[in-house]
Design a protein around this motif. Structure first.
Motif, mmCIF file in Angstrom:
data_model
loop_
_atom_site.group_PDB
_atom_site.id
_atom_site.type_symbol
_atom_site.label_atom_id
_atom_site.label_comp_id
_atom_site.label_asym_id
_atom_site.label_seq_id
_atom_site.Cartn_x
_atom_site.Cartn_y
_atom_site.Cartn_z
ATOM 1 N N MET A 77 12.007 -28.393 -27.273
ATOM 2 C CA MET A 77 13.511 -29.180 -27.000
ATOM 3 C C MET A 77 13.317 -30.685 -27.173
ATOM 4 O O MET A 77 12.244 -31.192 -26.988
ATOM 5 C CB MET A 77 13.739 -28.926 -25.404
ATOM 6 C CG MET A 77 14.874 -29.913 -25.066
ATOM 7 S SD MET A 77 15.274 -29.670 -23.383
ATOM 8 C CE MET A 77 16.192 -27.947 -23.756
ATOM 9 N N PRO A 78 13.844 -31.307 -28.153
ATOM 10 C CA PRO A 78 13.743 -32.396 -28.810
ATOM 11 C C PRO A 78 14.247 -33.424 -27.538
ATOM 12 O O PRO A 78 15.183 -33.184 -26.936
ATOM 13 C CB PRO A 78 14.454 -32.991 -29.952
ATOM 14 C CG PRO A 78 15.407 -31.551 -30.000
ATOM 15 C CD PRO A 78 14.956 -30.431 -29.069
ATOM 16 N N THR A 79 13.586 -34.574 -27.612
ATOM 17 C CA THR A 79 13.686 -35.555 -26.706
ATOM 18 C C THR A 79 13.762 -36.833 -27.176
ATOM 19 O O THR A 79 13.083 -37.205 -27.926
ATOM 20 C CB THR A 79 12.719 -35.437 -25.469
ATOM 21 O OG1 THR A 79 11.326 -35.826 -25.814
ATOM 22 C CG2 THR A 79 12.827 -34.318 -24.391
ATOM 23 N N ASP A 80 14.294 -37.930 -26.300
ATOM 24 C CA ASP A 80 14.232 -39.363 -26.997
ATOM 25 C C ASP A 80 13.014 -40.111 -26.312
ATOM 26 O O ASP A 80 12.332 -39.513 -25.446
ATOM 27 C CB ASP A 80 15.341 -40.088 -26.940
ATOM 28 C CG ASP A 80 15.990 -40.489 -25.333
ATOM 29 O OD1 ASP A 80 15.110 -39.952 -24.456
ATOM 30 O OD2 ASP A 80 17.058 -40.875 -25.065
ATOM 31 N N GLY A 81 13.006 -41.355 -26.692
ATOM 32 C CA GLY A 81 11.809 -42.256 -25.997
ATOM 33 C C GLY A 81 12.019 -42.240 -24.368
ATOM 34 O O GLY A 81 10.827 -42.738 -23.847
ATOM 35 N N GLN A 82 12.826 -41.826 -23.696
ATOM 36 C CA GLN A 82 13.009 -41.795 -22.319
ATOM 37 C C GLN A 82 12.832 -40.503 -21.862
ATOM 38 O O GLN A 82 13.450 -40.108 -20.687
ATOM 39 C CB GLN A 82 14.392 -42.392 -21.856
ATOM 40 C CG GLN A 82 14.374 -43.834 -22.262
ATOM 41 C CD GLN A 82 13.084 -44.758 -21.679
ATOM 42 O OE1 GLN A 82 12.670 -44.583 -20.189
ATOM 43 N NE2 GLN A 82 12.428 -45.658 -22.381
ATOM 44 N N MET A 83 12.461 -39.526 -22.804
ATOM 45 C CA MET A 83 12.297 -37.940 -22.113
ATOM 46 C C MET A 83 13.714 -37.445 -22.044
ATOM 47 O O MET A 83 13.857 -36.430 -21.302
ATOM 48 C CB MET A 83 11.546 -37.801 -21.145
ATOM 49 C CG MET A 83 10.066 -38.386 -21.409
ATOM 50 S SD MET A 83 9.266 -37.987 -23.123
ATOM 51 C CE MET A 83 9.558 -36.286 -23.015
ATOM 52 N N ARG A 84 14.959 -38.054 -22.650
ATOM 53 C CA ARG A 84 16.375 -37.482 -22.443
ATOM 54 C C ARG A 84 16.525 -36.335 -23.516
ATOM 55 O O ARG A 84 16.270 -36.541 -24.623
ATOM 56 C CB ARG A 84 17.317 -38.468 -22.412
ATOM 57 C CG ARG A 84 17.350 -39.290 -21.417
ATOM 58 C CD ARG A 84 18.503 -40.500 -21.413
ATOM 59 N NE ARG A 84 17.992 -41.421 -22.611
ATOM 60 C CZ ARG A 84 18.025 -42.739 -22.450
ATOM 61 N NH1 ARG A 84 18.317 -43.081 -21.176
ATOM 62 N NH2 ARG A 84 17.470 -43.486 -23.447
ATOM 63 N N ALA A 85 17.012 -35.272 -23.207
ATOM 64 C CA ALA A 85 17.103 -34.055 -23.930
ATOM 65 C C ALA A 85 18.832 -34.094 -24.110
ATOM 66 O O ALA A 85 19.113 -33.660 -25.562
ATOM 67 C CB ALA A 85 16.669 -32.787 -23.370
ATOM 68 N N ALA A 86 19.370 -34.674 -23.215
ATOM 69 C CA ALA A 86 20.852 -34.679 -23.376
ATOM 70 C C ALA A 86 21.294 -35.316 -22.248
ATOM 71 O O ALA A 86 20.458 -35.883 -21.227
ATOM 72 C CB ALA A 86 21.331 -33.143 -23.419
ATOM 73 N N GLU A 87 22.659 -35.867 -22.129
ATOM 74 C CA GLU A 87 23.084 -36.572 -20.992
ATOM 75 C C GLU A 87 22.699 -36.162 -19.704
ATOM 76 O O GLU A 87 23.045 -34.855 -19.557
ATOM 77 C CB GLU A 87 24.458 -37.003 -21.267
ATOM 78 C CG GLU A 87 24.983 -38.044 -20.171
ATOM 79 C CD GLU A 87 26.429 -38.524 -20.454
ATOM 80 O OE1 GLU A 87 26.912 -39.222 -19.790
ATOM 81 O OE2 GLU A 87 26.647 -38.548 -21.717
ATOM 82 N N SER A 88 21.971 -36.818 -18.944
ATOM 83 C CA SER A 88 21.751 -36.342 -17.574
ATOM 84 C C SER A 88 20.786 -35.016 -17.658
ATOM 85 O O SER A 88 20.805 -34.435 -16.662
ATOM 86 C CB SER A 88 23.127 -35.936 -16.683
ATOM 87 O OG SER A 88 23.848 -37.074 -16.538
ATOM 88 N N LEU A 89 19.928 -34.913 -18.693
ATOM 89 C CA LEU A 89 19.269 -34.116 -18.954
ATOM 90 C C LEU A 89 17.892 -34.443 -19.435
ATOM 91 O O LEU A 89 17.978 -34.754 -20.388
ATOM 92 C CB LEU A 89 19.590 -32.922 -19.669
ATOM 93 C CG LEU A 89 18.578 -31.678 -20.041
ATOM 94 C CD1 LEU A 89 18.345 -30.928 -18.438
ATOM 95 C CD2 LEU A 89 18.854 -30.762 -20.917
ATOM 96 N N TRP A 90 16.618 -34.577 -18.508
ATOM 97 C CA TRP A 90 15.391 -35.020 -18.938
ATOM 98 C C TRP A 90 14.545 -33.426 -19.375
ATOM 99 O O TRP A 90 14.486 -32.677 -18.450
ATOM 100 C CB TRP A 90 14.852 -35.813 -18.198
ATOM 101 C CG TRP A 90 15.451 -37.148 -17.925
ATOM 102 C CD1 TRP A 90 14.991 -38.430 -18.756
ATOM 103 C CD2 TRP A 90 16.574 -37.431 -17.391
ATOM 104 N NE1 TRP A 90 15.982 -39.154 -18.234
ATOM 105 C CE2 TRP A 90 16.992 -38.996 -17.758
ATOM 106 C CE3 TRP A 90 17.500 -36.747 -16.546
ATOM 107 C CZ2 TRP A 90 18.180 -39.507 -17.142
ATOM 108 C CZ3 TRP A 90 18.763 -37.625 -16.076
ATOM 109 C CH2 TRP A 90 19.014 -38.695 -16.384
#
Length: 49
Positions: free
Chosen positions: A1-14
């Motif tokens: 599952m791809p994540t951003d630099g803050q480990m967010r995979a989607a809005e309100s989902l880490w």
């Protein structure tokens, strides 16, 4: 599952740990979990590499 630099995979989902497919070593997962927790709490901090 791809994540951003803050480990967010989607809005309100880490995502951390094996689900990300990166850094499946425990200490890397713990490092990234701390990044996610800071983001969830709205505190500034490091970005995951």
């Amino acid at each position: 599952m791809p994540t951003d630099g803050q480990m967010r995979a989607a809005e309100s989902l880490w995502a951390v740990g094996n689900i990300t497919g990166r850094g499946v070593v425990t200490r890397v997962s713990m490092y990234r979990a701390r990044i996610a927790v800071r983001d969830i709490l709205g505190r500034p901090g490091l970005h995951a590499a």
